[in-house]
Design an enzyme around this catalytic site. Sequence first.
Site, PDB file in Angstrom:
ATOM      1  N   GLY A   9       0.817  -1.208   0.000  1.00  0.00           N
ATOM      2  CA  GLY A   9       0.000   0.000   0.000  1.00  0.00           C
ATOM      3  C   GLY A   9       0.847   1.253   0.000  1.00  0.00           C
ATOM      4  N   ARG A  34      -1.181  -1.279  -6.114  1.00  0.00           N
ATOM      5  CA  ARG A  34      -1.980  -1.566  -7.317  1.00  0.00           C
ATOM      6  C   ARG A  34      -1.852  -0.474  -8.367  1.00  0.00           C
ATOM      7  NH1 ARG A  34      -6.993  -0.961  -6.451  1.00  0.00           N
ATOM      8  NH2 ARG A  34      -6.827  -0.010  -4.396  1.00  0.00           N
ATOM      9  N   ASP A  57      -2.066  -6.749  -6.290  1.00  0.00           N
ATOM     10  CA  ASP A  57      -3.168  -6.595  -5.343  1.00  0.00           C
ATOM     11  C   ASP A  57      -2.965  -7.646  -4.259  1.00  0.00           C
ATOM     12  OD1 ASP A  57      -5.715  -6.875  -4.034  1.00  0.00           O
ATOM     13  OD2 ASP A  57      -6.693  -5.963  -5.763  1.00  0.00           O
ATOM     14  N   VAL A  58      -2.996  -7.258  -2.997  1.00  0.00           N
ATOM     15  CA  VAL A  58      -2.692  -8.197  -1.917  1.00  0.00           C
ATOM     16  C   VAL A  58      -3.695  -9.343  -1.833  1.00  0.00           C
ATOM     17  CG1 VAL A  58      -1.447  -6.502  -0.514  1.00  0.00           C
ATOM     18  CG2 VAL A  58      -3.923  -6.828  -0.167  1.00  0.00           C
ATOM     19  N   TYR A 150     -15.456  -4.375   9.610  1.00  0.00           N
ATOM     20  CA  TYR A 150     -14.162  -3.695   9.594  1.00  0.00           C
ATOM     21  C   TYR A 150     -13.443  -3.902  10.923  1.00  0.00           C
ATOM     22  CZ  TYR A 150     -10.552  -0.150   9.565  1.00  0.00           C
ATOM     23  OH  TYR A 150      -9.334   0.482   9.661  1.00  0.00           O
ATOM     24  N   PRO A 180      -3.385   3.019  14.470  1.00  0.00           N
ATOM     25  CA  PRO A 180      -3.747   4.438  14.418  1.00  0.00           C
ATOM     26  C   PRO A 180      -5.236   4.663  14.626  1.00  0.00           C
ATOM     27  CG  PRO A 180      -2.576   3.707  12.418  1.00  0.00           C
ATOM     28  CD  PRO A 180      -3.046   2.498  13.145  1.00  0.00           C
ATOM     29  N   GLY A 181      -5.547   5.842  15.161  1.00  0.00           N
ATOM     30  CA  GLY A 181      -6.921   6.314  15.169  1.00  0.00           C
ATOM     31  C   GLY A 181      -7.227   6.956  13.827  1.00  0.00           C
ATOM     32  N   VAL A 183      -6.768   9.020  10.746  1.00  0.00           N
ATOM     33  CA  VAL A 183      -5.670   9.612   9.998  1.00  0.00           C
ATOM     34  C   VAL A 183      -6.253  10.219   8.730  1.00  0.00           C
ATOM     35  CG1 VAL A 183      -3.416   9.231   8.934  1.00  0.00           C
ATOM     36  CG2 VAL A 183      -4.135   7.809  10.876  1.00  0.00           C
ATOM     37  N   PHE A 187      -8.681   7.277   3.021  1.00  0.00           N
ATOM     38  CA  PHE A 187      -9.383   6.169   3.664  1.00  0.00           C
ATOM     39  C   PHE A 187     -10.900   6.371   3.657  1.00  0.00           C
ATOM     40  CE2 PHE A 187     -11.183   4.176   7.466  1.00  0.00           C
ATOM     41  CZ  PHE A 187     -10.641   2.912   7.443  1.00  0.00           C
TER      42      PHE A 187
END
Length: 253
Positions: A9, A34, A57-58, A150, A180-181, A183, A187
């Site tokens: 990523g 990607r 792509d993972v 999620y 992380p909170g 960010v 996203f």
Amino acid sequence: MNRTALITGASSGIGKATAIALARENFNLILCGRRTEKLQELNDFLKDTPTHLLNFDVREKEKINEAIQSLPENFKEIDVLINNAGNAHGLDFIQDGDLNDWDAMIDINVKGLLYVSNAIIPGMVKRKRGHIINIGSTAGKEVYPKGNVYCASKHAVNALTEGMRLDLNGMGIKVGAIHPGIVETDFSNVRFKGDSHRAKKVYEGFRALQPRDIADIIAFTVTRPCHVNIADIMVMSTAQASSTIIDKSEVAI
């Protein structure tokens, strides 16, 4: 001799910022993602750093293995793995959830992390050294309304990190996670499927974490002495107390 780090990523957000931070620490970098054009832009920016680009792509384990096996000799020994690729899709009550969104989150956040790790960990075991950093989330430490799948996927990242650390103990391999909170990245735009107005509102009224904030923590973590493993970090902006409690007053801006 410079160490080599592989970042998934890496085309944007935390991954991109991490690449820039590790370049400052003289790492050689394998940049994975990607979006080829975004990787190339980052590669051009890091023109003084030895880099190698991998486009995959993972979710596609065969392509991951092919990509890792195709690495040139001077990049084959991966010292640091940053499992950063991850996404949220949708924000719905469980009874209203989209199965395609669920598949995407499980496939990227959980299976993708496993596929990349599976391709790289055997080399670390053979060499008796390495460092794995999994990028989790505060959603892996608590559950919030409409976060169901999620949050489950990020709880899985937390559990996998602990499992890796147990299984790899005694092999000279460090394992840790950074959670992380909020960010400020693309996203939310991905989560809300291009609804930029809704995505923008996530970050209004307070000073959210920036990608560089997390990248600096990653750089610090992977440059500790060999006997020091930072196993688990949860980081939020000052305004954020939990996933749902955020001070959006002027004082917090």
